[in-house]
Design a protein around this motif. Structure first.
Motif, mmCIF file in Angstrom:
data_model
loop_
_atom_site.group_PDB
_atom_site.id
_atom_site.type_symbol
_atom_site.label_atom_id
_atom_site.label_comp_id
_atom_site.label_asym_id
_atom_site.label_seq_id
_atom_site.Cartn_x
_atom_site.Cartn_y
_atom_site.Cartn_z
ATOM 1 N N VAL A 161 0.850 -1.194 0.000
ATOM 2 C CA VAL A 161 0.000 0.000 0.000
ATOM 3 C C VAL A 161 0.883 1.241 0.000
ATOM 4 C CG1 VAL A 161 -1.760 1.306 1.276
ATOM 5 C CG2 VAL A 161 -1.835 -1.192 1.252
ATOM 6 N N ASP A 162 0.514 2.228 -0.816
ATOM 7 C CA ASP A 162 1.267 3.483 -0.853
ATOM 8 C C ASP A 162 0.350 4.618 -1.305
ATOM 9 O OD1 ASP A 162 3.156 5.646 -1.779
ATOM 10 O OD2 ASP A 162 4.626 4.146 -1.190
ATOM 11 N N PRO A 163 0.434 5.788 -0.646
ATOM 12 C CA PRO A 163 -0.406 6.918 -1.086
ATOM 13 C C PRO A 163 -0.013 7.491 -2.435
ATOM 14 C CG PRO A 163 1.070 7.599 0.689
ATOM 15 C CD PRO A 163 1.174 6.100 0.589
ATOM 16 N N ALA A 164 1.206 7.209 -2.908
ATOM 17 C CA ALA A 164 1.625 7.711 -4.215
ATOM 18 C C ALA A 164 0.834 7.000 -5.313
ATOM 19 C CB ALA A 164 3.115 7.484 -4.424
ATOM 20 N N ALA A 165 0.702 7.679 -6.432
ATOM 21 C CA ALA A 165 -0.088 7.131 -7.533
ATOM 22 C C ALA A 165 0.663 6.082 -8.337
ATOM 23 C CB ALA A 165 -0.540 8.261 -8.460
ATOM 24 N N ARG A 198 -6.348 4.173 7.061
ATOM 25 C CA ARG A 198 -7.004 5.124 7.962
ATOM 26 C C ARG A 198 -6.319 5.120 9.325
ATOM 27 N NH1 ARG A 198 -13.425 3.920 6.536
ATOM 28 N NH2 ARG A 198 -13.334 4.785 4.394
ATOM 29 N N GLU A 199 -5.853 3.968 9.738
ATOM 30 C CA GLU A 199 -5.061 3.856 10.969
ATOM 31 C C GLU A 199 -4.193 2.622 10.866
ATOM 32 O OE1 GLU A 199 -8.460 1.610 13.665
ATOM 33 O OE2 GLU A 199 -8.063 3.734 13.960
ATOM 34 N N ARG A 214 -8.523 -0.705 7.174
ATOM 35 C CA ARG A 214 -9.234 -0.180 6.016
ATOM 36 C C ARG A 214 -8.440 0.970 5.409
ATOM 37 N NH1 ARG A 214 -13.829 -1.473 3.913
ATOM 38 N NH2 ARG A 214 -14.244 -2.814 5.713
ATOM 39 N N ALA A 215 -8.302 0.931 4.095
ATOM 40 C CA ALA A 215 -7.638 2.020 3.385
ATOM 41 C C ALA A 215 -8.605 3.186 3.227
ATOM 42 C CB ALA A 215 -7.175 1.540 2.018
ATOM 43 N N ARG A 216 -8.051 4.354 3.010
ATOM 44 C CA ARG A 216 -8.888 5.543 2.821
ATOM 45 C C ARG A 216 -9.756 5.429 1.572
ATOM 46 N NH1 ARG A 216 -7.499 9.133 6.624
ATOM 47 N NH2 ARG A 216 -5.409 8.934 7.545
ATOM 48 N N SER A 217 -9.349 4.567 0.659
ATOM 49 C CA SER A 217 -10.166 4.335 -0.533
ATOM 50 C C SER A 217 -11.392 3.485 -0.232
ATOM 51 C CB SER A 217 -9.321 3.636 -1.605
ATOM 52 O OG SER A 217 -8.899 2.359 -1.138
ATOM 53 N N VAL A 219 -11.143 0.201 0.790
ATOM 54 C CA VAL A 219 -10.795 -1.213 0.686
ATOM 55 C C VAL A 219 -10.382 -1.750 2.053
ATOM 56 C CG1 VAL A 219 -9.202 -2.873 -0.362
ATOM 57 C CG2 VAL A 219 -10.079 -0.960 -1.710
ATOM 58 N N GLY A 220 -10.927 -2.903 2.427
ATOM 59 C CA GLY A 220 -10.510 -3.570 3.648
ATOM 60 C C GLY A 220 -9.349 -4.504 3.371
ATOM 61 N N ILE A 221 -8.384 -4.547 4.285
ATOM 62 C CA ILE A 221 -7.190 -5.372 4.115
ATOM 63 C C ILE A 221 -7.013 -6.226 5.363
ATOM 64 C CG2 ILE A 221 -4.698 -5.394 3.671
ATOM 65 C CD1 ILE A 221 -5.067 -2.439 2.722
ATOM 66 N N SER A 222 -7.008 -7.528 5.201
ATOM 67 C CA SER A 222 -6.739 -8.451 6.296
ATOM 68 C C SER A 222 -5.349 -9.048 6.111
ATOM 69 C CB SER A 222 -7.786 -9.567 6.330
ATOM 70 O OG SER A 222 -9.069 -9.046 6.613
ATOM 71 N N ALA A 223 -4.599 -9.124 7.186
ATOM 72 C CA ALA A 223 -3.248 -9.675 7.116
ATOM 73 C C ALA A 223 -2.866 -10.266 8.465
ATOM 74 C CB ALA A 223 -2.248 -8.607 6.679
ATOM 75 N N ASP A 224 -1.772 -10.989 8.476
ATOM 76 C CA ASP A 224 -1.276 -11.649 9.689
ATOM 77 C C ASP A 224 -0.022 -10.990 10.242
ATOM 78 O OD1 ASP A 224 -3.221 -13.860 9.512
ATOM 79 O OD2 ASP A 224 -2.088 -14.364 7.704
ATOM 80 N N ILE A 225 0.616 -10.145 9.434
ATOM 81 C CA ILE A 225 1.844 -9.457 9.854
ATOM 82 C C ILE A 225 2.041 -8.279 8.918
ATOM 83 C CG2 ILE A 225 3.407 -10.793 8.365
ATOM 84 C CD1 ILE A 225 5.394 -10.899 10.737
#
Length: 362
Positions: A161-165, A198-199, A214-217, A219-225
């Motif tokens: 994930v990155d805020p850059a385009a 978002r956080e 959750r991304a500001r867009s 999208v929800g992201i689930s991960a383990d690390i």
């Protein structure tokens, strides 16, 4: 008597300056770590057990006449260094080579090699158990780490994930980024660009524990690390009042074309600590070191025309796992997976083993 050159920092620039001046000066390399750390290979060392010990190279073979002092500079003056041990080192020439910090594992945050290697082994074990990995930052660190993880565990879900385009800031042609995107897509890396979280996750970086963010867009992201792969910092708080005017707000120091601090005849700087407007890379640090070593040698011999340094054009060899990668250099152009892997497949380890006089030990 030979003049004393104090080199503060035993990274890529520091060891290169120290080695180059060992024959004409009493060199003292001040470094808090007990070994050189080959940071270029740190991300591979976090996933590949064959690399974990390789990145720690003893300083024992670096200097023939000089010495490596395991200590830290806490206050630096034009001709003296106050040390963390309470000692004081006087010098005719000073070289600031204290580098920068980046979030683990791009740079290791444990000074003892044994402890740092143990942490890398713990990270590899945590990654092995994780089914989903989140990396924050689509610059060289985040993308290289993604490639290394997928090379070892191709079935893991890796999200960047990155805020850059787009990928990798810098003056690179679109063809470079297109090739990079193609290789990452081929390895199954998921890119979420143009957004940020978002956080941050509740778990600490590098620590196992499932979470959903959750991304500001939206999208929800689930991960383990997860790992932060951005945000390098420079620490130059050690500069004394005579040298502090050279310090920028971000901690980097201004240098002249000769890589001296402004107004100082015998205080030089190399590598990430400098404010030279270029990509901060080991290659640049070593090029700085060549100029500084030549200039100190000239001054020791009684003066003459000093060498100057011109900021390097943006260039990179970015691995995507051991067998992939993308290279761009203005003079060479664009190189794809095969040539890039050939260029950086060994992560330049042999070069630094030779520089540090450790070839026989391996």
């Amino acid at each position: 008597m030979a003049p004393t050159v104090a080199v503060l920092g035993g990274g890529y620039g520091g060891i290169s300056v120290a080695k180059a001046l060992d024959d004409v000066a009493d060199v003292v390399l001040v470094e808090p770590r007990d070994t050189f750390v080959h940071n270029v290979a740190a991300l591979r060392a976090a996933v590949d057990p064959d690399w974990t010990e390789k990145i720690f190279i003893p300083y024992d073979g670096l200097l023939s006449r000089g010495r490596v002092l395991r200590d830290r500079a806490v206050r630096v003056h034009p001709n003296a260094v106050e040390l963390g041990s309470g000692g004081r080192l006087t010098a005719d020439y000073l070289v600031l080579a204290t580098g920068s910090r980046s979030p683990y594992p791009a740079k290791l945050d444990v000074e003892e090699a044994a402890g740092a290697a143990a942490k890398l082994r713990g990270t590899r074990a945590a990654l092995a158990r994780a089914g989903r990995v989140l990396l924050l930052g689509a610059g060289p660190v985040g993308l290289e780490f993604a490639g290394e993880i997928k090379a070892v565990w191709p079935d893991k879900r890796v999200t960047v994930v990155d805020p850059a385009a787009d990928l990798v800031s810098g003056r690179f042609p679109e063809a470079f980024r297109a090739e990079l995107r193609a290789q990452l897509d081929g390895s199954g890396v998921e890119l979420l660009l143009g957004t940020s979280l978002r956080e941050l996750p509740e778990t600490r970086p590098g620590q196992p524990g499932g979470f959903t963010v959750r991304a500001r867009s939206g999208v929800g992201i689930s991960a383990d690390i997860w790992f932060p792969c951005y945000g390098g910092t420079v620490d130059s708080d050690y500069l004394g009042p005579e040298l502090r005017p050279a310090r920028h707000a971000d901690g980097r120091v201004a240098v002249t074309a000769e890589l001296r601090l402004p107004g100082q005849e015998a205080v030089f700087a190399v590598g990430d600590v400098t404010a030279v407007p270029e990509m901060k890379q080991a290659r640049a640090a070593q090029q700085h070191a060549e100029v500084v070593a030549a200039n100190i040698r000239t001054l020791i011999r009684g003066g003459g025309t000093l060498a100057t340094y011109q900021a390097a054009a943006d260039a990179i060899v970015l691995p995507v796992g051991p067998r992939g990668g993308v290279t761009y250099d203005p003079e060479v152009g664009l190189l794809g997976a095969g040539p890039s892997a050939e260029l950086k497949g060994g992560l330049f380890l042999d070069m630094y083993l030779e520089l540090l006089g450790a070839v026989a030990a391996r």
